[in-house]
Motif scaffolding. Sequence first.
Motif, PDB file in Angstrom:
ATOM      1  N   LYS A 125      53.458  53.161  34.930  1.00 48.75           N
ATOM      2  CA  LYS A 125      53.082  54.194  36.012  1.00 48.75           C
ATOM      3  C   LYS A 125      51.823  53.829  36.473  1.00 48.75           C
ATOM      4  O   LYS A 125      51.738  53.986  37.850  1.00 48.75           O
ATOM      5  CB  LYS A 125      53.393  55.600  35.422  1.00 48.75           C
ATOM      6  N   LEU A 126      50.930  53.916  35.461  1.00 43.33           N
ATOM      7  CA  LEU A 126      49.521  53.571  36.165  1.00 43.33           C
ATOM      8  C   LEU A 126      49.452  52.527  36.948  1.00 43.33           C
ATOM      9  O   LEU A 126      48.731  52.160  37.947  1.00 43.33           O
ATOM     10  CB  LEU A 126      48.424  53.507  35.068  1.00 43.33           C
ATOM     11  N   LEU A 127      49.881  51.182  36.330  1.00 50.79           N
ATOM     12  CA  LEU A 127      49.958  49.921  37.366  1.00 50.79           C
ATOM     13  C   LEU A 127      50.571  49.971  38.737  1.00 50.79           C
ATOM     14  O   LEU A 127      50.204  49.526  39.615  1.00 50.79           O
ATOM     15  CB  LEU A 127      50.147  48.845  36.478  1.00 50.79           C
ATOM     16  N   GLU A 128      51.648  50.979  38.519  1.00 49.95           N
ATOM     17  CA  GLU A 128      52.389  51.106  40.002  1.00 49.95           C
ATOM     18  C   GLU A 128      51.447  51.990  40.813  1.00 49.95           C
ATOM     19  O   GLU A 128      51.120  51.696  42.121  1.00 49.95           O
ATOM     20  CB  GLU A 128      53.670  51.986  39.769  1.00 49.95           C
ATOM     21  N   LYS A 129      50.675  52.850  40.486  1.00 54.46           N
ATOM     22  CA  LYS A 129      49.727  53.748  41.062  1.00 54.46           C
ATOM     23  C   LYS A 129      48.543  52.961  41.891  1.00 54.46           C
ATOM     24  O   LYS A 129      48.087  53.337  42.941  1.00 54.46           O
ATOM     25  CB  LYS A 129      49.045  54.677  40.242  1.00 54.46           C
ATOM     26  N   VAL A 130      48.165  52.026  41.179  1.00 52.32           N
ATOM     27  CA  VAL A 130      47.095  50.927  41.800  1.00 52.32           C
ATOM     28  C   VAL A 130      47.778  49.695  42.299  1.00 52.32           C
ATOM     29  O   VAL A 130      46.830  48.724  42.806  1.00 52.32           O
ATOM     30  CB  VAL A 130      46.029  50.478  40.769  1.00 52.32           C
ATOM     31  N   GLY A 131      48.945  49.811  42.447  1.00 51.01           N
ATOM     32  CA  GLY A 131      49.752  48.523  43.292  1.00 51.01           C
ATOM     33  C   GLY A 131      49.963  47.377  42.598  1.00 51.01           C
ATOM     34  O   GLY A 131      50.054  46.448  43.129  1.00 51.01           O
ATOM     35  N   LEU A 132      50.240  47.490  41.200  1.00 49.26           N
ATOM     36  CA  LEU A 132      50.275  46.198  40.331  1.00 49.26           C
ATOM     37  C   LEU A 132      51.502  46.245  39.660  1.00 49.26           C
ATOM     38  O   LEU A 132      51.606  45.739  38.624  1.00 49.26           O
ATOM     39  CB  LEU A 132      49.171  46.080  39.515  1.00 49.26           C
ATOM     40  N   SER A 144      44.275  37.559  40.669  1.00 43.65           N
ATOM     41  CA  SER A 144      42.809  37.577  41.527  1.00 43.65           C
ATOM     42  C   SER A 144      41.966  38.284  41.086  1.00 43.65           C
ATOM     43  O   SER A 144      42.050  39.393  40.245  1.00 43.65           O
ATOM     44  CB  SER A 144      43.567  37.805  42.950  1.00 43.65           C
ATOM     45  N   GLY A 145      40.752  38.567  41.623  1.00 42.35           N
ATOM     46  CA  GLY A 145      39.557  39.489  41.192  1.00 42.35           C
ATOM     47  C   GLY A 145      39.895  40.766  41.725  1.00 42.35           C
ATOM     48  O   GLY A 145      39.834  41.632  40.939  1.00 42.35           O
ATOM     49  N   GLY A 146      40.602  40.870  42.468  1.00 34.01           N
ATOM     50  CA  GLY A 146      41.118  42.379  43.318  1.00 34.01           C
ATOM     51  C   GLY A 146      42.134  42.921  42.161  1.00 34.01           C
ATOM     52  O   GLY A 146      42.246  44.131  41.688  1.00 34.01           O
ATOM     53  N   GLU A 147      42.972  41.822  41.818  1.00 36.57           N
ATOM     54  CA  GLU A 147      44.152  42.673  40.780  1.00 36.57           C
ATOM     55  C   GLU A 147      43.523  42.867  39.505  1.00 36.57           C
ATOM     56  O   GLU A 147      43.965  43.702  38.853  1.00 36.57           O
ATOM     57  CB  GLU A 147      45.128  41.372  40.652  1.00 36.57           C
ATOM     58  N   LYS A 148      42.802  42.076  39.003  1.00 34.46           N
ATOM     59  CA  LYS A 148      41.980  42.278  37.874  1.00 34.46           C
ATOM     60  C   LYS A 148      41.054  43.698  37.850  1.00 34.46           C
ATOM     61  O   LYS A 148      41.138  44.266  36.957  1.00 34.46           O
ATOM     62  CB  LYS A 148      41.040  40.956  37.345  1.00 34.46           C
ATOM     63  N   GLN A 149      40.512  43.886  39.010  1.00 34.59           N
ATOM     64  CA  GLN A 149      39.575  45.207  39.115  1.00 34.59           C
ATOM     65  C   GLN A 149      40.686  46.341  39.029  1.00 34.59           C
ATOM     66  O   GLN A 149      40.285  47.612  38.759  1.00 34.59           O
ATOM     67  CB  GLN A 149      38.743  45.087  40.310  1.00 34.59           C
ATOM     68  N   ARG A 150      41.766  46.277  39.814  1.00 35.46           N
ATOM     69  CA  ARG A 150      42.845  47.285  39.887  1.00 35.46           C
ATOM     70  C   ARG A 150      43.633  47.640  38.446  1.00 35.46           C
ATOM     71  O   ARG A 150      43.735  48.779  37.973  1.00 35.46           O
ATOM     72  CB  ARG A 150      43.962  46.822  40.835  1.00 35.46           C
ATOM     73  N   VAL A 151      43.528  46.579  37.561  1.00 34.01           N
ATOM     74  CA  VAL A 151      43.841  46.882  36.128  1.00 34.01           C
ATOM     75  C   VAL A 151      42.755  47.378  35.322  1.00 34.01           C
ATOM     76  O   VAL A 151      43.259  48.487  34.655  1.00 34.01           O
ATOM     77  CB  VAL A 151      44.298  45.264  35.413  1.00 34.01           C
ATOM     78  N   ALA A 152      41.613  47.124  35.893  1.00 27.65           N
ATOM     79  CA  ALA A 152      40.509  48.003  35.216  1.00 27.65           C
ATOM     80  C   ALA A 152      40.111  49.303  35.531  1.00 27.65           C
ATOM     81  O   ALA A 152      40.178  50.280  34.682  1.00 27.65           O
ATOM     82  CB  ALA A 152      38.975  47.158  35.570  1.00 27.65           C
ATOM     83  N   PHE A 179      37.008  46.768  49.395  1.00 25.67           N
ATOM     84  CA  PHE A 179      37.163  48.361  50.107  1.00 25.67           C
ATOM     85  C   PHE A 179      38.412  48.890  49.735  1.00 25.67           C
ATOM     86  O   PHE A 179      38.548  50.098  49.563  1.00 25.67           O
ATOM     87  CB  PHE A 179      37.274  48.081  51.829  1.00 25.67           C
ATOM     88  N   ASP A 180      39.448  48.134  49.516  1.00 29.38           N
ATOM     89  CA  ASP A 180      40.715  48.720  48.841  1.00 29.38           C
ATOM     90  C   ASP A 180      40.644  49.214  47.627  1.00 29.38           C
ATOM     91  O   ASP A 180      41.427  50.292  47.092  1.00 29.38           O
ATOM     92  CB  ASP A 180      41.685  47.685  48.895  1.00 29.38           C
TER      93      ASP A 180
END
Length: 224
Positions: A125-132, A144-152, A179-180
């Motif tokens: 659920k949390l990963l879906e919330k951040v688009g992952l 990618s760096g952006g994906e890793k930051q969204r996991v964080a 920005f995203d």
Amino acid sequence: MIIEVKNLWKIYREGRVTVEAIKDVSLSVRDGEMVAIMGPSGSGKTTLLSMMGCILKPTEGDIIIKDLKINGLDERNLPEIRSRYIGFIFQAFNLFHSLTASENVEVALNLKGIEGKEAEKESRKLLEKVGLREREEFLPKDMSGGEKQRVAIARALAVNPPLILADEPTGNLDSKTGFDVIKILKESTIKEGTSVVIVTHDGRIKEIVDRVLYLEDGKIVGEG
């Protein structure tokens, strides 16, 4: 008010040399507010954030989180305070390299006492919330760096903290991805009422945050 800082000082002494990293700083952050702390390198931004996050002990002054005076507590109580009230996001992501995106989030959930199938479900659920949602089984090396930051970010949100502290969360990202990431954090303040404090050099953040505090030579020199 989620956090108040009153007359905070951080002084380092090395032999005869005294360095005043933070000088008599006072600030407060309201529930659901997003605040940026900006300033040149060496101005004390990360030092201030570390004290607000109960990682670094102030030399003088008070830090109050949810009416609880933190600097009056025994050092042994601080891990519990951090886990209960604070989510951290770092520039370097700080993910476990051998764990998948989902497992990285589950680690935070496990610390909260959520385990097994329930943790797996909440992590998705949390990963879906951040688009992952489609990256949940990926290792950090394959993201990618952006994906890793969204996991964080998902990991920080996992403990449902009232306060998130982010130290240069866009520093390793390109401008659009950065920005995203900030927009995801802003969405959390709107939907969840989470308070967010961000240390950043990214001037565009002023378009998104509620307030900007400017720090220079360890002092707050302005607000916008």
